[in-house]
Design a protein around this motif. Structure first.
Motif, PDB file in Angstrom:
ATOM      1  N   ARG A  11     -14.367  40.567 -28.166  1.00 16.32           N
ATOM      2  CA  ARG A  11     -13.590  39.331 -28.302  1.00 16.32           C
ATOM      3  C   ARG A  11     -12.665  39.132 -27.101  1.00 16.32           C
ATOM      4  NH1 ARG A  11      -9.580  37.597 -33.286  1.00 16.32           N
ATOM      5  NH2 ARG A  11      -9.440  35.379 -32.749  1.00 16.32           N
ATOM      6  N   LEU A  12     -12.084  40.213 -26.596  1.00 13.23           N
ATOM      7  CA  LEU A  12     -11.210  40.086 -25.444  1.00 13.23           C
ATOM      8  C   LEU A  12     -11.994  39.713 -24.191  1.00 13.23           C
ATOM      9  CD1 LEU A  12      -8.626  42.979 -25.898  1.00 13.23           C
ATOM     10  CD2 LEU A  12      -8.368  40.549 -26.393  1.00 13.23           C
ATOM     11  N   ARG A  13     -13.228  40.204 -24.070  1.00 12.42           N
ATOM     12  CA  ARG A  13     -14.069  39.776 -22.936  1.00 12.42           C
ATOM     13  C   ARG A  13     -14.351  38.281 -23.019  1.00 12.42           C
ATOM     14  NH1 ARG A  13     -16.589  41.359 -18.777  1.00 12.42           N
ATOM     15  NH2 ARG A  13     -16.745  43.538 -18.173  1.00 12.42           N
ATOM     16  N   ARG A  14     -14.625  37.814 -24.218  1.00 15.91           N
ATOM     17  CA  ARG A  14     -14.871  36.388 -24.411  1.00 15.91           C
ATOM     18  C   ARG A  14     -13.614  35.576 -24.083  1.00 15.91           C
ATOM     19  NH1 ARG A  14     -16.750  36.919 -29.157  1.00 15.91           N
ATOM     20  NH2 ARG A  14     -15.006  36.160 -30.420  1.00 15.91           N
ATOM     21  N   ALA A  15     -12.456  36.084 -24.505  1.00 10.96           N
ATOM     22  CA  ALA A  15     -11.201  35.390 -24.224  1.00 10.96           C
ATOM     23  C   ALA A  15     -10.909  35.350 -22.729  1.00 10.96           C
ATOM     24  CB  ALA A  15     -10.057  36.075 -24.966  1.00 10.96           C
ATOM     25  N   ALA A  16     -11.214  36.444 -22.033  1.00 11.17           N
ATOM     26  CA  ALA A  16     -10.962  36.487 -20.595  1.00 11.17           C
ATOM     27  C   ALA A  16     -11.779  35.430 -19.859  1.00 11.17           C
ATOM     28  CB  ALA A  16     -11.290  37.876 -20.057  1.00 11.17           C
ATOM     29  N   ALA A  17     -12.992  35.183 -20.337  1.00 17.53           N
ATOM     30  CA  ALA A  17     -13.836  34.161 -19.708  1.00 17.53           C
ATOM     31  C   ALA A  17     -13.333  32.756 -20.018  1.00 17.53           C
ATOM     32  CB  ALA A  17     -15.276  34.315 -20.178  1.00 17.53           C
ATOM     33  N   ARG A  18     -12.772  32.572 -21.211  1.00 14.22           N
ATOM     34  CA  ARG A  18     -12.319  31.236 -21.615  1.00 14.22           C
ATOM     35  C   ARG A  18     -10.945  30.900 -21.055  1.00 14.22           C
ATOM     36  NH1 ARG A  18     -13.956  30.671 -28.041  1.00 14.22           N
ATOM     37  NH2 ARG A  18     -16.202  30.968 -27.772  1.00 14.22           N
ATOM     38  N   TYR A  19     -10.087  31.902 -20.886  1.00 10.32           N
ATOM     39  CA  TYR A  19      -8.706  31.650 -20.464  1.00 10.32           C
ATOM     40  C   TYR A  19      -8.381  32.500 -19.235  1.00 10.32           C
ATOM     41  CZ  TYR A  19      -8.907  30.235 -25.343  1.00 10.32           C
ATOM     42  OH  TYR A  19      -9.285  29.687 -26.535  1.00 10.32           O
ATOM     43  N   PRO A  20      -9.025  32.247 -18.106  1.00 10.39           N
ATOM     44  CA  PRO A  20      -8.827  33.089 -16.919  1.00 10.39           C
ATOM     45  C   PRO A  20      -7.426  32.997 -16.329  1.00 10.39           C
ATOM     46  CG  PRO A  20     -10.128  31.156 -16.371  1.00 10.39           C
ATOM     47  CD  PRO A  20     -10.000  31.160 -17.866  1.00 10.39           C
ATOM     48  N   HIS A  21      -6.644  31.980 -16.715  1.00  8.03           N
ATOM     49  CA  HIS A  21      -5.309  31.791 -16.138  1.00  8.03           C
ATOM     50  C   HIS A  21      -4.200  32.003 -17.160  1.00  8.03           C
ATOM     51  CE1 HIS A  21      -7.501  30.290 -12.713  1.00  8.03           C
ATOM     52  NE2 HIS A  21      -8.004  29.298 -13.408  1.00  8.03           N
ATOM     53  N   ASP A  22      -4.508  32.680 -18.253  1.00  8.10           N
ATOM     54  CA  ASP A  22      -3.501  32.946 -19.286  1.00  8.10           C
ATOM     55  C   ASP A  22      -2.741  34.226 -18.910  1.00  8.10           C
ATOM     56  OD1 ASP A  22      -2.024  33.597 -21.529  1.00  8.10           O
ATOM     57  OD2 ASP A  22      -3.610  33.151 -22.954  1.00  8.10           O
ATOM     58  N   GLU A  34      -1.270  31.693 -48.366  1.00  6.82           N
ATOM     59  CA  GLU A  34      -0.389  31.749 -49.530  1.00  6.82           C
ATOM     60  C   GLU A  34      -1.142  31.499 -50.828  1.00  6.82           C
ATOM     61  OE1 GLU A  34       2.564  28.857 -48.731  1.00  6.82           O
ATOM     62  OE2 GLU A  34       3.375  29.886 -46.963  1.00  6.82           O
ATOM     63  N   ARG A  35      -2.280  30.824 -50.738  1.00  4.07           N
ATOM     64  CA  ARG A  35      -3.066  30.504 -51.946  1.00  4.07           C
ATOM     65  C   ARG A  35      -4.049  31.613 -52.299  1.00  4.07           C
ATOM     66  NH1 ARG A  35      -3.987  25.367 -49.064  1.00  4.07           N
ATOM     67  NH2 ARG A  35      -2.344  23.892 -49.653  1.00  4.07           N
ATOM     68  N   LEU A  36      -3.984  32.737 -51.592  1.00  2.97           N
ATOM     69  CA  LEU A  36      -4.910  33.842 -51.827  1.00  2.97           C
ATOM     70  C   LEU A  36      -4.135  35.095 -52.226  1.00  2.97           C
ATOM     71  CD1 LEU A  36      -7.145  33.265 -48.672  1.00  2.97           C
ATOM     72  CD2 LEU A  36      -7.712  32.625 -51.020  1.00  2.97           C
ATOM     73  N   PRO A  37      -3.464  35.074 -53.365  1.00  2.00           N
ATOM     74  CA  PRO A  37      -2.609  36.214 -53.731  1.00  2.00           C
ATOM     75  C   PRO A  37      -3.376  37.500 -53.987  1.00  2.00           C
ATOM     76  CG  PRO A  37      -2.839  34.703 -55.581  1.00  2.00           C
ATOM     77  CD  PRO A  37      -3.447  34.017 -54.395  1.00  2.00           C
ATOM     78  N   ASP A  38      -4.653  37.418 -54.347  1.00  2.00           N
ATOM     79  CA  ASP A  38      -5.448  38.619 -54.631  1.00  2.00           C
ATOM     80  C   ASP A  38      -6.335  39.031 -53.462  1.00  2.00           C
ATOM     81  OD1 ASP A  38      -4.389  38.735 -57.210  1.00  2.00           O
ATOM     82  OD2 ASP A  38      -5.901  37.349 -57.977  1.00  2.00           O
ATOM     83  N   THR A  39      -6.141  38.381 -52.319  1.00  2.00           N
ATOM     84  CA  THR A  39      -6.922  38.687 -51.126  1.00  2.00           C
ATOM     85  C   THR A  39      -5.983  38.982 -49.973  1.00  2.00           C
ATOM     86  OG1 THR A  39      -8.728  37.231 -51.817  1.00  2.00           O
ATOM     87  CG2 THR A  39      -8.615  37.791 -49.478  1.00  2.00           C
ATOM     88  N   ALA A  40      -6.207  40.093 -49.306  1.00  2.00           N
ATOM     89  CA  ALA A  40      -5.434  40.386 -48.100  1.00  2.00           C
ATOM     90  C   ALA A  40      -5.986  39.522 -46.970  1.00  2.00           C
ATOM     91  CB  ALA A  40      -5.538  41.867 -47.741  1.00  2.00           C
ATOM     92  N   ALA A  41      -5.113  38.791 -46.294  1.00  4.11           N
ATOM     93  CA  ALA A  41      -5.578  37.853 -45.268  1.00  4.11           C
ATOM     94  C   ALA A  41      -4.662  37.884 -44.057  1.00  4.11           C
ATOM     95  CB  ALA A  41      -5.639  36.440 -45.836  1.00  4.11           C
ATOM     96  N   ILE A  42      -5.269  37.863 -42.886  1.00  4.60           N
ATOM     97  CA  ILE A  42      -4.528  37.768 -41.635  1.00  4.60           C
ATOM     98  C   ILE A  42      -5.196  36.729 -40.751  1.00  4.60           C
ATOM     99  CG2 ILE A  42      -3.776  40.189 -41.719  1.00  4.60           C
ATOM    100  CD1 ILE A  42      -5.900  40.809 -39.586  1.00  4.60           C
ATOM    101  N   VAL A  43      -4.439  36.221 -39.767  1.00 10.79           N
ATOM    102  CA  VAL A  43      -4.976  35.302 -38.765  1.00 10.79           C
ATOM    103  C   VAL A  43      -4.678  35.891 -37.394  1.00 10.79           C
ATOM    104  CG1 VAL A  43      -4.980  32.954 -37.850  1.00 10.79           C
ATOM    105  CG2 VAL A  43      -4.512  33.341 -40.284  1.00 10.79           C
ATOM    106  N   THR A  44      -5.708  35.984 -36.555  1.00 16.21           N
ATOM    107  CA  THR A  44      -5.534  36.500 -35.199  1.00 16.21           C
ATOM    108  C   THR A  44      -5.944  35.447 -34.176  1.00 16.21           C
ATOM    109  OG1 THR A  44      -7.757  37.475 -35.194  1.00 16.21           O
ATOM    110  CG2 THR A  44      -5.920  38.883 -35.908  1.00 16.21           C
ATOM    111  N   ASP A  45      -5.273  35.463 -33.024  1.00 13.96           N
ATOM    112  CA  ASP A  45      -5.646  34.539 -31.961  1.00 13.96           C
ATOM    113  C   ASP A  45      -6.720  35.169 -31.072  1.00 13.96           C
ATOM    114  OD1 ASP A  45      -4.360  36.305 -30.218  1.00 13.96           O
ATOM    115  OD2 ASP A  45      -2.551  35.091 -30.053  1.00 13.96           O
ATOM    116  N   ALA A  46      -7.082  34.464 -30.002  1.00 19.99           N
ATOM    117  CA  ALA A  46      -8.186  34.923 -29.150  1.00 19.99           C
ATOM    118  C   ALA A  46      -7.874  36.226 -28.441  1.00 19.99           C
ATOM    119  CB  ALA A  46      -8.524  33.842 -28.119  1.00 19.99           C
ATOM    120  N   ALA A  47      -6.587  36.555 -28.297  1.00 18.15           N
ATOM    121  CA  ALA A  47      -6.186  37.803 -27.655  1.00 18.15           C
ATOM    122  C   ALA A  47      -5.872  38.885 -28.682  1.00 18.15           C
ATOM    123  CB  ALA A  47      -4.965  37.571 -26.765  1.00 18.15           C
ATOM    124  N   TYR A  48      -6.292  38.680 -29.909  1.00 18.34           N
ATOM    125  CA  TYR A  48      -6.053  39.578 -31.033  1.00 18.34           C
ATOM    126  C   TYR A  48      -4.575  39.742 -31.362  1.00 18.34           C
ATOM    127  CZ  TYR A  48     -10.279  41.164 -33.232  1.00 18.34           C
ATOM    128  OH  TYR A  48     -11.417  41.205 -33.998  1.00 18.34           O
TER     129      TYR A  48
END
Length: 270
Positions: free
Chosen positions: A177-188, A112-126
């Motif tokens: 990134r998804l390969r990395r996530a699969a290794a970190r969260y094998p039971h998700d 919200e403090r970045l009105p002139d910057t497009a910003a998104i947040v993604t989790d480990a599974a994108y």
């Protein structure tokens, strides 16, 4: 792996932990107030010899599972746990068996403090967990509505995507990134369902996955063909939220450029 620093950290945390804290009797024959090495090894479900070698800076590089067990045994705080993983040369996944899919309030307020910057947040599974109005206007009006996962958006065409010079590069980044996530969260189960869907429906994803891609987040540039603003030259920079395994992506243009002026016009509308 920083063996001497890791050994020192383990010794210091063991010495600072009282037996009563972990449910052990204080005893009368303790030379020091901290835990014994064999007690830490038992709490971490590992051999005493292996733990002793770690404290003596001569052990092998511990696996993430071993590090997690040590973090629990030594009652490490989240910041201490992350430090333990860094000393061992390993990326620390958040505690728990699933990727964190909620954004922290202070991270959301940052957008919200970045009105002139497009910003998104993604989790480990994108998965898309937060975004600001400018990102929605710049990257596609359905962002965060019909499209909640950027991997599905990229490989399955779920949601509107504007033409971009980085489409192929982004595909590589997503697969890595998804390969990395699969290794970190094998039971998700949510992540497993996503990977099954991508493997079943996208030949491109199957091909990239088979190459075992690796990518480190950082700075990249791309050209975006926006339906209203025309061709934009953009910079993408990634900030990490390591405690939640999330990424904040900031999209900007070079100051004083035509693209920057066009984005400023878009920001005024946002």
């Amino acid at each position: 792996m920083a063996r001497p620093e890791l050994a020192r950290f383990l010794r210091e945390r063991r010495a600072g932990l009282r037996p009563r804290t972990v449910g052990l009797p204080p005893g009368t024959d303790r030379r020091t107030p901290g835990l014994r090495r064999e007690e830490v090894a038992e709490l971490a479900h590992m051999s005493v010899d292996y733990y002793i070698r770690l404290e003596q800076a001569r052990g092998p590089r511990p696996s993430p599972r071993v590090l997690d067990a040590l973090a629990v045994a030594l009652r490490l705080a989240p910041a201490e746990r992350s430090h333990l993983f860094r000393l061992a040369g390993s990326a620390a996944p958040p505690p728990g068996g699933a990727a964190v899919s909620q954004v922290r309030p202070h991270v959301a307020r940052l957008l919200e403090r970045l009105p002139d910057t497009a910003a998104i947040v993604t989790d480990a599974a994108y998965g898309l967990v937060a975004w600001n109005p400018l990102a929605q206007l710049l990257l596609g009006g359905d962002l965060g509505r019909g499209t909640t996962n950027l991997a599905r958006r990229r490989f399955l065409g779920q949601g509107r995507m504007y033409e971009s010079s980085s489409a192929e590069e982004f595909a590589h980044i997503v697969a890595a990134r998804l390969r990395r996530a699969a290794a970190r969260y094998p039971h998700d189960p949510r992540l497993a369902a996503l990977l099954d869907e991508l493997h079943t429906e996208s030949e491109e994803f199957r091909r990239l996955w088979a190459t075992h891609p690796v990518h480190a987040p950082g700075h990249r540039s791309k050209v975006l063909d926006h339906p209203e603003l025309g061709r934009l030259r953009l910079n993408c920079d990634v900030l990490l939220v390591p405690e939640d395994d999330q990424e904040v992506v900031l999209v900007t243009a070079d100051p004083g450029s035509v693209s920057a002026r066009r984005i400023a016009e878009l920001a005024a509308r946002a």
